[in-house]
Design an enzyme around this catalytic site. Structure first.
Site, short mmCIF file in Angstrom:
data_model
loop_
_atom_site.label_atom_id
_atom_site.label_comp_id
_atom_site.label_asym_id
_atom_site.label_seq_id
_atom_site.Cartn_x
_atom_site.Cartn_y
_atom_site.Cartn_z
CB SER A 1 -0.99 -0.28 0.96
OG SER A 1 -0.61 0.04 2.18
CE LYS B 1 -4.08 4.67 4.00
NZ LYS B 1 -4.75 3.69 4.47
#
Lengths: 210, 210
Positions: A129, A168
DNA sequence: GCTGTAAGGGAACAACTGTTCTACAGGAGG
DNA sequence: CCTCCTGTAGAACAGTTGTTCCCTTACAGC
């Protein structure tokens, strides 16, 4: 000034390096005598003086095993490898309780990569990711323990209501927070500030190839 | 078996770690006495025995500074940082001459990342030609000195006629060699086997973020 | 109170270890 | 020949250091 080292002196330097690699601590003068087949401690001392003068090593006077080789053992820290982080999986939070109690798995890290950052820990990344941030599956990321990050920095965040953690990029917008996966195949998510808890921000990446 | 450590024992463990971080060598029993405010070496010895029994450390009998903390100092190597590699720039080749003579700039590296690889050196990457291999501008790559690589491995190669070095993926084809940049914006190049000289292959990547 | 155990204190021993002093051999330079 | 320098030897000294022995204190369980 920078004389050439005699054969003896090279031998001694080599022995000391070897010894420290093997034993993890510097040798005593008599270890050197035995290891290099010298006949007297004074010979070792004599050559050690020269080696110190030539900058090959340093000696701490009157301290046993006081020989220092430039850049040995120094500047290396161990950081706890708290586990893996994957989208959806919870991070084992570094409580102040567990901080010094349990003998955790650790990773050795060049201090240069950590700098003055406090409370550094490591996580192994599962999944791709973060691929666009050049972080691959299996990479180890180093994080520093903080509750606040600047816009655009990569952070490990805990989402309270979802009960999951992710790695993130962090963007504070007007009323909410945008969490941007560094993977163009994935879309960003927006969450309310009350729902996020920053667990740390990324300071370094380590990858082993092949 | 796994008893809880007393406050004293925690204090001693902490002191030893601290001391080793500061000094680079383990403390003597009397260093511990001073550092922990103990009144006698026997108190230190008493607690060290317990700590050894509990597996918190090891002691080498009759050897000064014979305390070992699990995984300390071990597994860290220094590798020479030979310079930067950018498409077009020459690599400073690691000759066997310069290998042990000049005091080069070095990088500290967790031994786990190096493994048993021999002749490891580091280069700082300039430019983004390896971006798709998740190697960014400014990253440090660790290479192992070898003349041969397998297909698909990343290698530093020297192009004789062009007199330039690059970091590329290496593919042996029928009669020629394909050098594939790990950047989709760049196209591969084909060269004759006589023209390439492999300088080493990439074994690890280190990146500092922020 | 008695006993056993954990923990600390004080001192001493014996080995270890850094350091120093003296002596000796060989060679270079005068 | 003499002197100076380098390198080696042997021994000794003093401080350091791991280890051990014996005693004391605190406290829980009986």
């Amino acid at each position: 000034m920078a004389k050439e080292l005699s054969q003896r002196q090279q031998q001694i330097v080599e022995f000391i390096s070897h010894y420290m690699d093997e034993e993890g601590i510097p040798p005593t003068v008599r270890d050197i005598v035995r290891g290099c087949g010298l006949s007297s401690t004074s010979v070792a001392d004599y050559n050690l003086r020269i080696l110190e003068r030539e900058g090959q090593l340093r000696r701490r006077p009157d301290i046993s095993r006081g020989i220092e080789m430039p850049g040995w053992g120094r500047g290396v820290t161990r950081v706890p490898l708290l586990g893996a982080i994957a989208a959806g999986a919870p991070i084992p939070v570094p409580d102040t309780d567990t901080w010094q109690s349990a003998p955790l798995e650790t990773v050795e890290v060049p201090a240069e990569m950590v700098g003055r950052a406090q409370g550094v820990y490591a996580l192994r990344v599962k999944g791709t990711s973060m691929i666009d941030a050049l972080i691959d599956d299996g990479d180890v990321v180093l994080l520093t323990l903080t509750r606040t990050v600047n816009n655009g920095e990569m952070a490990a965040v805990w989402l309270k209501s979802e009960k999951e953690a992710t790695l993130k990029r962090f963007y504070q917008e007007k009323r909410r927070i945008r969490l941007q996966p560094a993977n163009s195949a994935l879309s960003p998510m927006w969450v309310s500030p009350q729902n996020v808890e920053v667990q740390g921000k990324v300071v370094a990446v380590l990858r082993r190839v092949g």
